[in-house]
Write a protein that holds these residues in place. Structure first.
Motif, mmCIF file in Angstrom:
data_model
loop_
_atom_site.group_PDB
_atom_site.id
_atom_site.type_symbol
_atom_site.label_atom_id
_atom_site.label_comp_id
_atom_site.label_asym_id
_atom_site.label_seq_id
_atom_site.Cartn_x
_atom_site.Cartn_y
_atom_site.Cartn_z
ATOM 1 N N VAL A 294 0.830 -1.202 0.000
ATOM 2 C CA VAL A 294 0.000 0.000 0.000
ATOM 3 C C VAL A 294 0.870 1.260 0.000
ATOM 4 N N SER A 295 2.046 1.172 0.595
ATOM 5 C CA SER A 295 2.935 2.333 0.663
ATOM 6 C C SER A 295 3.550 2.684 -0.686
ATOM 7 N N SER A 296 3.412 1.810 -1.684
ATOM 8 C CA SER A 296 4.047 2.034 -2.985
ATOM 9 C C SER A 296 3.154 2.771 -3.982
ATOM 10 N N VAL A 297 1.937 3.102 -3.586
ATOM 11 C CA VAL A 297 0.999 3.739 -4.520
ATOM 12 C C VAL A 297 0.465 5.044 -3.942
ATOM 13 N N ASP A 298 -0.076 5.853 -4.833
ATOM 14 C CA ASP A 298 -0.803 7.040 -4.415
ATOM 15 C C ASP A 298 -2.215 6.573 -4.071
ATOM 16 N N PHE A 299 -2.541 6.508 -2.790
ATOM 17 C CA PHE A 299 -3.800 5.924 -2.319
ATOM 18 C C PHE A 299 -4.973 6.905 -2.381
ATOM 19 N N LEU A 300 -4.745 8.134 -2.834
ATOM 20 C CA LEU A 300 -5.764 9.179 -2.757
ATOM 21 C C LEU A 300 -7.074 8.857 -3.478
ATOM 22 N N LYS A 301 -7.040 8.052 -4.539
ATOM 23 C CA LYS A 301 -8.310 7.753 -5.223
ATOM 24 C C LYS A 301 -9.212 6.869 -4.364
ATOM 25 N N PHE A 302 -8.627 6.181 -3.372
ATOM 26 C CA PHE A 302 -9.395 5.330 -2.460
ATOM 27 C C PHE A 302 -9.639 5.985 -1.107
ATOM 28 N N GLY A 303 -8.744 6.854 -0.684
ATOM 29 C CA GLY A 303 -8.832 7.459 0.643
ATOM 30 C C GLY A 303 -7.477 7.966 1.094
ATOM 31 N N ARG A 304 -7.137 7.707 2.362
ATOM 32 C CA ARG A 304 -5.865 8.177 2.928
ATOM 33 C C ARG A 304 -5.060 7.010 3.473
ATOM 34 N N TYR A 305 -3.751 7.182 3.486
ATOM 35 C CA TYR A 305 -2.811 6.192 3.996
ATOM 36 C C TYR A 305 -1.971 6.830 5.098
ATOM 37 N N TYR A 306 -1.784 6.088 6.185
ATOM 38 C CA TYR A 306 -0.925 6.541 7.284
ATOM 39 C C TYR A 306 0.072 5.444 7.638
ATOM 40 N N ASN A 307 1.303 5.845 7.888
ATOM 41 C CA ASN A 307 2.312 4.938 8.435
ATOM 42 C C ASN A 307 2.508 5.348 9.888
ATOM 43 N N MET A 308 1.904 4.606 10.794
ATOM 44 C CA MET A 308 1.934 4.971 12.216
ATOM 45 C C MET A 308 3.222 4.519 12.908
ATOM 46 N N LYS A 309 4.045 3.721 12.234
ATOM 47 C CA LYS A 309 5.343 3.334 12.803
ATOM 48 C C LYS A 309 6.388 4.416 12.559
ATOM 49 N N ASP A 310 6.418 4.912 11.333
ATOM 50 C CA ASP A 310 7.466 5.854 10.938
ATOM 51 C C ASP A 310 6.965 7.284 10.774
ATOM 52 N N GLY A 311 5.662 7.454 10.734
ATOM 53 C CA GLY A 311 5.092 8.775 10.522
ATOM 54 C C GLY A 311 5.002 9.112 9.043
ATOM 55 N N THR A 312 4.045 9.951 8.704
ATOM 56 C CA THR A 312 3.874 10.478 7.353
ATOM 57 C C THR A 312 3.602 11.963 7.492
ATOM 58 N N LYS A 313 3.387 12.641 6.378
ATOM 59 C CA LYS A 313 3.162 14.089 6.426
ATOM 60 C C LYS A 313 1.889 14.453 7.198
ATOM 61 N N ASP A 314 0.960 13.515 7.343
ATOM 62 C CA ASP A 314 -0.298 13.770 8.036
ATOM 63 C C ASP A 314 -0.286 13.309 9.487
ATOM 64 N N THR A 315 0.908 13.039 10.028
ATOM 65 C CA THR A 315 1.024 12.582 11.418
ATOM 66 C C THR A 315 1.984 13.466 12.191
ATOM 67 N N ALA A 316 1.877 13.368 13.493
ATOM 68 C CA ALA A 316 2.801 14.073 14.388
ATOM 69 C C ALA A 316 3.434 13.030 15.307
ATOM 70 N N ILE A 317 4.678 13.276 15.691
ATOM 71 C CA ILE A 317 5.417 12.333 16.526
ATOM 72 C C ILE A 317 5.837 13.017 17.815
ATOM 73 N N THR A 318 5.619 12.325 18.936
ATOM 74 C CA THR A 318 6.089 12.770 20.249
ATOM 75 C C THR A 318 7.011 11.688 20.785
ATOM 76 N N LYS A 319 8.192 12.100 21.254
ATOM 77 C CA LYS A 319 9.141 11.141 21.829
ATOM 78 C C LYS A 319 9.355 11.476 23.293
ATOM 79 N N GLY A 320 9.207 10.446 24.114
ATOM 80 C CA GLY A 320 9.478 10.576 25.534
ATOM 81 C C GLY A 320 10.668 9.710 25.901
ATOM 82 N N LYS A 321 10.982 9.639 27.179
ATOM 83 C CA LYS A 321 12.116 8.815 27.611
ATOM 84 C C LYS A 321 11.870 7.339 27.365
ATOM 85 N N SER A 322 10.619 6.905 27.471
ATOM 86 C CA SER A 322 10.331 5.477 27.342
ATOM 87 C C SER A 322 9.278 5.155 26.274
#
Length: 163
Positions: free
Chosen positions: A11-39
């Motif tokens: 799924v990460s190899s295509v432009d998914f916009l004709k079907f909806g939205r794609y998120y990579n919650m492990k590595d983040g995408t332009k539509d995500t935000a990342i918070t890092k804590g100590k643990s």
């Protein structure tokens, strides 16, 4: 019997916009935000996941190989599908205004753990399938008692998905 064979692609190899939205919650995408804590590291969507109040569902999908004879679509809600700990296959077809999904429109994608797709309203889809074994996954959509989403035959069908 007519059987269309469709190869699964990441799924990460295509432009998914004709079907909806794609998120990579492990590595983040332009539509995500990342918070890092100590643990911990937290990845979250910037915007709400679906555009209405959603119900949470939990499904056990069968393993591949599988033939898909029918699909459903939701005209009243988007649907988010969450890949958890095992890869899963989603088989979808663009909702081109037809009263049934067309085999020629069917595509199949593999999602890896941490990947999420949000299907637009009207996108035809099957239940997700596991790679080599059954797979559990969560989904989110607005469930309404006054709306029954029926499963409709693929024309011509079935479609067989392979890796």
């Amino acid at each position: 019997m007519y059987v269309l064979k469709i190869k699964v692609i990441p799924v990460s190899s295509v432009d998914f916009l004709k079907f909806g939205r794609y998120y990579n919650m492990k590595d983040g995408t332009k539509d995500t935000a990342i918070t890092k804590g100590k643990s911990f590291t937290d990845v979250r969507t910037i915007s709400p996941l679906i555009n209405s109040i959603g119900n949470l569902g939990f499904t056990l999908g069968s393993k591949l190989p599988s033939k898909t004879y029918k699909m459903e679509r939701h005209l009243h809600t988007q649907e988010a599908l969450f890949c958890l700990s095992d890869s899963m296959i989603i088989t979808i077809a663009i909702g081109s205004g037809n009263e049934h999904p067309l085999a020629s429109d069917v595509e199949a994608f593999i999602l890896s753990p941490g990947e999420v797709v949000v299907l637009n309203k009207g996108v035809w889809h099957d239940a997700c399938h596991g790679v080599g074994k059954a797979v559990y996954y969560y989904w989110m959509a607005t469930e309404r008692e006054d709306v029954e989403d029926e499963w409709v035959d693929i024309s011509p069908g079935p479609v067989e998905v392979y890796i």
